[in-house]
Design a protein around this motif. Structure first.
Motif, mmCIF file in Angstrom:
data_model
loop_
_atom_site.group_PDB
_atom_site.id
_atom_site.type_symbol
_atom_site.label_atom_id
_atom_site.label_comp_id
_atom_site.label_asym_id
_atom_site.label_seq_id
_atom_site.Cartn_x
_atom_site.Cartn_y
_atom_site.Cartn_z
ATOM 1 N N MET A 158 31.923 -21.656 -65.805
ATOM 2 C CA MET A 158 32.260 -20.619 -66.750
ATOM 3 C C MET A 158 33.748 -20.327 -66.672
ATOM 4 O O MET A 158 34.398 -20.627 -65.698
ATOM 5 C CB MET A 158 31.463 -19.353 -66.478
ATOM 6 C CG MET A 158 29.938 -19.534 -66.574
ATOM 7 S SD MET A 158 29.367 -20.366 -68.043
ATOM 8 C CE MET A 158 29.179 -19.021 -69.135
ATOM 9 N N THR A 159 34.228 -19.689 -67.696
ATOM 10 C CA THR A 159 35.654 -19.406 -67.787
ATOM 11 C C THR A 159 36.048 -18.304 -66.811
ATOM 12 O O THR A 159 35.391 -17.285 -66.711
ATOM 13 C CB THR A 159 35.999 -18.962 -69.214
ATOM 14 O OG1 THR A 159 35.666 -20.031 -70.088
ATOM 15 C CG2 THR A 159 37.456 -18.647 -69.366
ATOM 16 N N ARG A 160 37.137 -18.550 -66.060
ATOM 17 C CA ARG A 160 37.714 -17.540 -65.179
ATOM 18 C C ARG A 160 39.217 -17.574 -65.361
ATOM 19 O O ARG A 160 39.816 -18.623 -65.483
ATOM 20 C CB ARG A 160 37.407 -17.862 -63.721
ATOM 21 C CG ARG A 160 36.068 -17.391 -63.285
ATOM 22 C CD ARG A 160 35.970 -17.461 -61.785
ATOM 23 N NE ARG A 160 34.551 -17.492 -61.457
ATOM 24 C CZ ARG A 160 34.063 -17.954 -60.356
ATOM 25 N NH1 ARG A 160 34.838 -18.446 -59.441
ATOM 26 N NH2 ARG A 160 32.780 -17.940 -60.146
ATOM 27 N N ASP A 161 39.791 -16.402 -65.346
ATOM 28 C CA ASP A 161 41.246 -16.279 -65.451
ATOM 29 C C ASP A 161 41.813 -17.001 -66.669
ATOM 30 O O ASP A 161 42.884 -17.598 -66.606
ATOM 31 C CB ASP A 161 41.928 -16.801 -64.166
ATOM 32 C CG ASP A 161 41.502 -16.006 -62.946
ATOM 33 O OD1 ASP A 161 41.250 -14.796 -63.083
ATOM 34 O OD2 ASP A 161 41.402 -16.609 -61.861
ATOM 35 N N HIS A 162 41.055 -16.979 -67.760
ATOM 36 C CA HIS A 162 41.573 -17.520 -69.015
ATOM 37 C C HIS A 162 41.918 -16.357 -69.936
ATOM 38 O O HIS A 162 41.173 -15.386 -70.029
ATOM 39 C CB HIS A 162 40.546 -18.436 -69.698
ATOM 40 C CG HIS A 162 40.514 -19.802 -69.115
ATOM 41 N ND1 HIS A 162 39.529 -20.209 -68.246
ATOM 42 C CD2 HIS A 162 41.351 -20.860 -69.256
ATOM 43 C CE1 HIS A 162 39.756 -21.457 -67.884
ATOM 44 N NE2 HIS A 162 40.852 -21.874 -68.480
ATOM 45 N N TYR A 163 43.058 -16.469 -70.593
ATOM 46 C CA TYR A 163 43.538 -15.413 -71.466
ATOM 47 C C TYR A 163 43.796 -16.005 -72.843
ATOM 48 O O TYR A 163 43.974 -17.209 -73.005
ATOM 49 C CB TYR A 163 44.827 -14.806 -70.904
ATOM 50 C CG TYR A 163 44.625 -14.205 -69.540
ATOM 51 C CD1 TYR A 163 44.224 -12.885 -69.403
ATOM 52 C CD2 TYR A 163 44.805 -14.964 -68.389
ATOM 53 C CE1 TYR A 163 44.011 -12.328 -68.156
ATOM 54 C CE2 TYR A 163 44.592 -14.417 -67.140
ATOM 55 C CZ TYR A 163 44.202 -13.106 -67.024
ATOM 56 O OH TYR A 163 43.981 -12.561 -65.788
ATOM 57 N N PHE A 164 43.831 -15.113 -73.825
ATOM 58 C CA PHE A 164 44.177 -15.554 -75.166
ATOM 59 C C PHE A 164 45.037 -14.498 -75.833
ATOM 60 O O PHE A 164 45.052 -13.333 -75.437
ATOM 61 C CB PHE A 164 42.912 -15.835 -75.997
ATOM 62 C CG PHE A 164 42.110 -14.616 -76.339
ATOM 63 C CD1 PHE A 164 42.308 -13.961 -77.543
ATOM 64 C CD2 PHE A 164 41.156 -14.126 -75.461
ATOM 65 C CE1 PHE A 164 41.574 -12.835 -77.864
ATOM 66 C CE2 PHE A 164 40.405 -13.008 -75.774
ATOM 67 C CZ PHE A 164 40.618 -12.355 -76.980
ATOM 68 N N LYS A 165 45.791 -14.934 -76.845
ATOM 69 C CA LYS A 165 46.599 -14.051 -77.676
ATOM 70 C C LYS A 165 46.294 -14.409 -79.122
ATOM 71 O O LYS A 165 45.997 -15.559 -79.430
ATOM 72 C CB LYS A 165 48.096 -14.276 -77.423
ATOM 73 C CG LYS A 165 48.564 -13.941 -76.035
ATOM 74 C CD LYS A 165 50.045 -14.230 -75.944
ATOM 75 C CE LYS A 165 50.537 -14.125 -74.522
ATOM 76 N NZ LYS A 165 51.969 -14.470 -74.420
ATOM 77 N N VAL A 166 46.404 -13.424 -79.983
ATOM 78 C CA VAL A 166 46.201 -13.648 -81.407
ATOM 79 C C VAL A 166 47.562 -13.641 -82.086
ATOM 80 O O VAL A 166 48.348 -12.715 -81.903
ATOM 81 C CB VAL A 166 45.286 -12.562 -82.017
ATOM 82 C CG1 VAL A 166 45.165 -12.738 -83.519
ATOM 83 C CG2 VAL A 166 43.916 -12.590 -81.346
ATOM 84 N N HIS A 167 47.843 -14.682 -82.862
ATOM 85 C CA HIS A 167 49.061 -14.780 -83.656
ATOM 86 C C HIS A 167 48.680 -14.506 -85.106
ATOM 87 O O HIS A 167 47.887 -15.250 -85.686
ATOM 88 C CB HIS A 167 49.662 -16.188 -83.563
ATOM 89 C CG HIS A 167 50.125 -16.548 -82.187
ATOM 90 N ND1 HIS A 167 51.442 -16.657 -81.871
ATOM 91 C CD2 HIS A 167 49.430 -16.794 -81.048
ATOM 92 C CE1 HIS A 167 51.550 -16.983 -80.580
ATOM 93 N NE2 HIS A 167 50.339 -17.064 -80.061
ATOM 94 N N ASN B 83 36.074 -13.341 -71.340
ATOM 95 C CA ASN B 83 35.039 -12.972 -70.369
ATOM 96 C C ASN B 83 33.876 -13.950 -70.274
ATOM 97 O O ASN B 83 33.096 -13.887 -69.340
ATOM 98 C CB ASN B 83 34.490 -11.585 -70.707
ATOM 99 C CG ASN B 83 35.541 -10.528 -70.563
ATOM 100 O OD1 ASN B 83 36.335 -10.568 -69.629
ATOM 101 N ND2 ASN B 83 35.586 -9.597 -71.485
ATOM 102 N N SER B 84 33.703 -14.800 -71.246
ATOM 103 C CA SER B 84 32.561 -15.709 -71.197
ATOM 104 C C SER B 84 32.931 -17.015 -71.878
ATOM 105 O O SER B 84 33.949 -17.116 -72.547
ATOM 106 C CB SER B 84 31.342 -15.093 -71.886
ATOM 107 O OG SER B 84 31.614 -14.913 -73.255
ATOM 108 N N GLY B 85 32.054 -17.995 -71.686
ATOM 109 C CA GLY B 85 32.279 -19.287 -72.328
ATOM 110 C C GLY B 85 32.917 -20.287 -71.398
ATOM 111 O O GLY B 85 33.195 -20.014 -70.230
#
Length: 171
Positions: free
Chosen positions: A1-10, A22-24
């Protein structure tokens, strides 16, 4: 599972602050492919034929009665929805869902089916696009050919326009 992954919206030249995912699992990872295959391999049997590609599932039913087709599709979609709920999977209800009829009877060309998924009516689409191909009621793909020709014509006209601009600039 995903850990310490971040995203930004452009959006419109603005960038949001980083948010935690938090998931995926990362798209394209080996684990993603294995889990997708495991989940789709055991989707319950349906009366309709399931056609699956990537994250798309299409159901196909053949019958002389359009009422029977509507009932079968709705029942099979309920079976799939129950499966999703049991395994805590969430179908993307915002993704375009559409239903259409394919037949060789001109009188039935505009017939709309009454099919439900997760309590929502699925909209009728006369020329649905599936895997990049525009389909029509008689499966001749005429609309897809027209779209392809128009796209090619647009590219051809753009090429001629560019060629004319270049040749005029060189004089």
């Amino acid at each position: 599972m995903t850990r310490d992954h971040y995203f930004k919206v452009h959006l419109n030249g603005q960038i949001s602050r980083p948010r935690t995912l938090n998931s995926g699992i990362p798209q394209g990872s080996v684990l993603a492919l294995i889990l997708f295959n495991l989940y789709t391999m055991v989707i319950p049997a349906t009366e309709s034929r399931k056609l699956m590609y990537a994250d798309d599932i299409a159901l196909a039913v053949q019958h002389i009665s359009l009422h029977t087709i509507s009932c079968t599709l709705t029942q099979d979609l309920n079976t799939i929805a129950d499966y999703f709920q049991r395994w805590k999977l969430r179908p993307n209800l915002k993704k375009k869902k559409q239903v259409t009829t394919f037949h060789l009877n001109n009188k039935m060309a505009n017939t709309k089916l009454d099919v439900q998924f997760c309590g929502e009516s699925i909209s009728h689409e006369a020329n649905p696009k599936y895997l990049g191909v525009t389909l029509d009621w008689s499966l001749t793909c005429q609309q897809n050919l027209k779209n392809t020709c128009n796209n090619c014509l647009g590219i051809f006209c753009s090429s001629i326009l560019c060629a004319n601009v270049v040749s005029q600039q060189s004089h």
